[in-house]
Design an enzyme around this catalytic site. Structure first.
Site, mmCIF file in Angstrom:
data_model
loop_
_atom_site.group_PDB
_atom_site.id
_atom_site.type_symbol
_atom_site.label_atom_id
_atom_site.label_comp_id
_atom_site.label_asym_id
_atom_site.label_seq_id
_atom_site.Cartn_x
_atom_site.Cartn_y
_atom_site.Cartn_z
ATOM 1 N N CYS A 107 -14.556 33.938 4.605
ATOM 2 C CA CYS A 107 -15.374 34.734 3.668
ATOM 3 C C CYS A 107 -15.210 34.140 2.275
ATOM 4 O O CYS A 107 -15.669 33.011 2.058
ATOM 5 C CB CYS A 107 -15.043 36.225 3.727
ATOM 6 S SG CYS A 107 -13.316 36.678 3.564
ATOM 7 N N SER A 108 -14.571 34.833 1.346
ATOM 8 C CA SER A 108 -14.482 34.295 -0.016
ATOM 9 C C SER A 108 -13.214 34.774 -0.698
ATOM 10 O O SER A 108 -13.218 35.029 -1.897
ATOM 11 C CB SER A 108 -15.713 34.699 -0.822
ATOM 12 O OG SER A 108 -15.875 36.098 -0.776
ATOM 13 N N CYS A 109 -12.105 34.902 0.040
ATOM 14 C CA CYS A 109 -10.845 35.352 -0.539
ATOM 15 C C CYS A 109 -10.431 34.414 -1.670
ATOM 16 O O CYS A 109 -10.457 33.194 -1.515
ATOM 17 C CB CYS A 109 -9.749 35.377 0.519
ATOM 18 S SG CYS A 109 -10.113 36.515 1.861
ATOM 19 N N CYS A 151 -11.280 29.682 1.502
ATOM 20 C CA CYS A 151 -11.341 30.776 2.471
ATOM 21 C C CYS A 151 -12.527 30.466 3.365
ATOM 22 O O CYS A 151 -13.667 30.642 2.950
ATOM 23 C CB CYS A 151 -11.519 32.122 1.781
ATOM 24 S SG CYS A 151 -11.831 33.474 2.946
#
Lengths: 114, 211, 88
Positions: free
Chosen positions: B119-121, B116
């Site tokens: 962000c940090s999906c 991702c």
């Protein structure tokens, strides 16, 4: 934060960076609590995951480099709850003063009966 | 109740992070205040927060490994998993919440890897919370441009004739990789196969372990 | 939605889920995912209307040109319809 082309700091795909550091850590209780609060408050419709990300992005690159992941989440969840009208800054300020008066460690400050 | 964890390792082999006994920080103060205000306002309860933490703690890469091992052993399940991963995983009894899931299959010719960049999906409702490196700049910035170099830093060197497919989780889908079944595993049971399937192999930065 | 699409090269400020490195790039639709809430609206406490979401596949050669590590490798990303233009 945003360069002349409109690229924002968090939109980092393709930029050069250091080698990946494979180190990892077990999440602390307070981090798990922040995670849980985010899930619960967004599931209840107080804000969206896009609202969470929007504040994280608007906090800027300096926050990304200097704060831990869940410190940033704390700031963003709080900001979103304030915008949702869940509580006011006065209520937050009063509660934070009460919490920090309980002690000098996370364990002490977490105990309302301290 | 001071505990000194500093010289010890957790069950998962990582050092304990300073936690209950470390000096209180500003952001921890805010977390406690936020949590208590949410309870006082009736938005949530302490029990609900604890239940949510426990629900997330129960999720782990072992859950994903069950899905992968079954796909290795059951061709009909695998076909359905690739067609509708969310429903297939729910039908196995896992609680995905609202998470949409896509499974991408590694073969002799194709290697998939998940990221991702924005962000940090991460498929957290199946695999649990992501490793730190998944959320950091080095991985997010580089894996979309030089995936082979990044994979080599994880110890995975891919031949030129294997196509790399990078998947950037930019919106509502979450992904896991269905790693290739290792050679010489025909004699292993499904539960024995599960032990070969690591978190990293389901993100795509490693292969499944050899038996 | 046609098979071949170009990601719009627009650069408004704010919460956007179309990565910068894909803007202006041409790819093929890998699959249609259906309608989803628009993050550009939901981020600001608005509901808005749902937008169709697509998984689009790009070659590394298209994205990075001569700097591509391996031109035939690919990258898939989810892109909302309002960021995609039809290519004939």
């Amino acid at each position: 934060m945003t360069d002349q082309t409109g690229r924002r700091w968090h939109d980092m795909g393709g930029l050069s960076a250091d080698p990946v550091d494979p180190a990892t850590h077990d999440y602390a209780l307070w981090e798990k609590r922040v995670d849980a609060l985010q899930v619960l408050t967004s599931t209840k419709g107080l804000f969206t995951v896009d609202g969470l990300r929007r504040v994280l992005e608007d906090m800027g690159e300096d926050a990304f480099e200097t704060m831990t992941y869940y410190e940033r989440w704390t700031a963003s969840v709080n900001q979103n709850l304030l915008e949702a009208g869940t509580y006011t800054l006065e209520e937050l300020g009063t509660k934070m003063a009460e919490v920090s008066a309980r002690g000098t460690t996370y364990g002490e400050a977490s105990d309302p009966n301290a | 109740m001071p505990h000194d964890h500093h010289d010890h390792l957790s069950p998962s082999g990582h050092p304990y992070r300073a936690d209950q006994d470390a000096p209180l920080t500003y952001w921890q103060t805010m977390e406690i205040a936020m949590r208590e205000l949410l309870v006082e306002k009736g938005v949530t309860t302490h029990e609900e927060i604890t239940a949510q933490i426990e629900a997330m703690d129960r999720r782990s890469p072992a859950d994903g490994a069950q899905v992968v091992a079954r796909a290795w052993c059951d061709p009909a399940f695998k076909a359905e998993l690739l067609r509708d991963a969310r429903q297939s995983v729910i039908d196995m009894g896992f609680e995905l919440g609202p998470m949409n899931l896509i499974v991408v299959e590694n073969t002799a010719d194709v290697h998939n890897v998940i990221v991702c960049t924005l962000c940090s999906c991460y498929p957290r409702n199946l695999l649990g919370l992501p490793p730190d490196w998944y959320k950091q700049r080095a991985y997010r910035a580089r894996v979309v441009k030089e995936p082979r170099k990044v994979l080599s830093e994880f110890g995975l060197n891919l031949p030129d004739d294997v196509q790399v497919r990078v998947h950037d989780s930019t919106a509502d889908m979450r992904y896991i990789v269905l790693p290739e079944r290792p050679a010489n595993t025909e004699h292993l049971s499904q539960s024995e196969l599960e032990t070969l399937i690591t978190r990293d192999s389901m993100i795509g930065v490693a292969r499944a372990k050899a038996p | 939605m046609p098979d071949t699409v170009k990601v719009r090269a627009m650069f408004p400020p704010g919460h956007i889920r179309t990565p910068y490195y894909l803007r202006g790039k041409i790819g093929t639709v890998e699959r249609a995912l259906g309608p989803f809430g628009n993050p550009e609206v939901q981020a600001y406490r608005q509901t808005g209307v749902k937008r169709d979401l697509y998984r689009v596949r790009f070659t590394m050669a298209e994205i990075w040109g001569d700097e591509a590590e391996n031109p035939g490798d690919t990258l898939d990303a989810e892109i909302f319809a309002h960021w995609l233009e039809k290519i004939d």
